[in-house]
Write an enzyme that holds these catalytic residues in place. Structure first.
Site, PDB file in Angstrom:
ATOM      1  N   CYS A   9     -51.013 -17.782  21.882  1.00 64.29           N
ATOM      2  CA  CYS A   9     -50.942 -18.963  21.034  1.00 64.29           C
ATOM      3  C   CYS A   9     -52.320 -19.178  20.422  1.00 64.29           C
ATOM      4  O   CYS A   9     -53.289 -19.413  21.149  1.00 64.29           O
ATOM      5  CB  CYS A   9     -50.525 -20.175  21.868  1.00 64.29           C
ATOM      6  SG  CYS A   9     -50.531 -21.742  20.990  1.00 64.29           S
ATOM      7  N   CYS A  21     -50.215 -18.065  13.593  1.00 66.88           N
ATOM      8  CA  CYS A  21     -49.470 -18.704  14.681  1.00 66.88           C
ATOM      9  C   CYS A  21     -48.380 -17.724  15.089  1.00 66.88           C
ATOM     10  O   CYS A  21     -47.695 -17.156  14.218  1.00 66.88           O
ATOM     11  CB  CYS A  21     -48.875 -20.026  14.218  1.00 66.88           C
ATOM     12  SG  CYS A  21     -47.734 -20.783  15.408  1.00 66.88           S
TER      13      CYS A  21
END
Length: 260
Positions: free
Chosen positions: A70, A182
């Site tokens: 992440c 992302c």
């Protein structure tokens, strides 16, 4: 040998999918923090609290290395914090340098798409300042792509409309590369291709992250007998419905895997 991979939700499955390709016999733990998704709309302090609990969970289940799959979570923690844990921890960063190294000579601009925390964070700005010598990089926040992914809306007209609106003020013909900053954004390569009339390339940090994990593993690493993955949603083993959703996510990732 067991590698823990975690994300705020199902975005990190794109990292796990790449890990399956590169380390097919390794054992994995995948942790989706579904109670707190999306991280990109939380404060760095909140995120650090979530991460500490997840690290403890992974270590208690004998993870030999942990991947922060992440970009938002990576941007919220320092190296010193990661170094305080007893196993190697590998974070992610948007693949801006990769984009410049591969495509920086074609006179097209590079667009970094990420969550608000990543876009506003010092870590990304320091990276861009270090590698973007010719001011080729622009950035855009696309937080609702995370929500679309978590809802399983991968290839929908709603996503197309969201991207069209978010990028409506930009001359898309100026761009040659989108950096998927992302891990949730990998699901939407086809949507980006439609928006850019097929004239766009992608980079992400997934392969580089797994390569870094490989470099950190001991030379005498013992693989599990059959590989395999343990899945948890916010610390709880997944049920049948969650497993079906994961299978659907992995199918989508396989479908877009060859789009570069």
């Amino acid at each position: 040998m067991k590698i823990g991979i975690f994300d705020s939700g199902i975005g990190g499955l794109s990292v796990l999918h790449r890990a399956y390709k590169m380390l097919p016999d390794m054992q994995f733990i995948y942790y989706a923090d579904e109670k707190h998704v999306p991280y990109g709309e939380k404060s760095p302090e909140e995120i650090r609290g979530f991460i500490g609990d997840i690290f403890d969970f992974m270590i208690a289940r004998h993870a030999d290395a942990i991947v922060i799959a992440c970009n938002t979570a990576t941007s919220a923690v320092t190296h010193e914090y990661r170094d305080s844990f007893p196993v190697p921890i590998v974070g992610m960063e948007p693949a801006v340098k990769k984009a410049i190294d591969l495509y920086g000579d074609d006179d097209k601009r590079i667009l970094v798409a990420a969550t608000p925390i990543t876009i506003k964070g010092d870590k990304l700005h320091r990276l861009v300042e270090r590698v973007d010598k010719h001011s080729m990089v622009d950035m855009i926040e696309l937080p609702y792509l995370v929500r679309f992914a978590e809802s399983g809306m991968f290839d929908s007209e709603d996503v197309d409309k969201y991207l069209q609106d978010a990028l409506s003020g930009r001359d898309l013909s100026l761009y040659g590369t989108v950096v998927l900053g992302c891990t949730h954004f990998n699901y939407f390569k086809k949507n980006f291709l439609r928006l850019f009339d097929g004239k766009i390339r992608f980079t992400d940090g997934n392969e580089g992250t797994i390569r870094q994990v490989c470099r950190m593993l001991p030379d005498d690493t013992e693989l599990g007998p059959d590989g395999g993955t343990e899945f948890y949603f916010s610390g709880e083993p997944i049920g049948a419905e969650q497993r079906r959703f994961i299978e659907r996510c992995m199918s989508q990732l396989e479908d877009v895997y060859g789009i570069e």
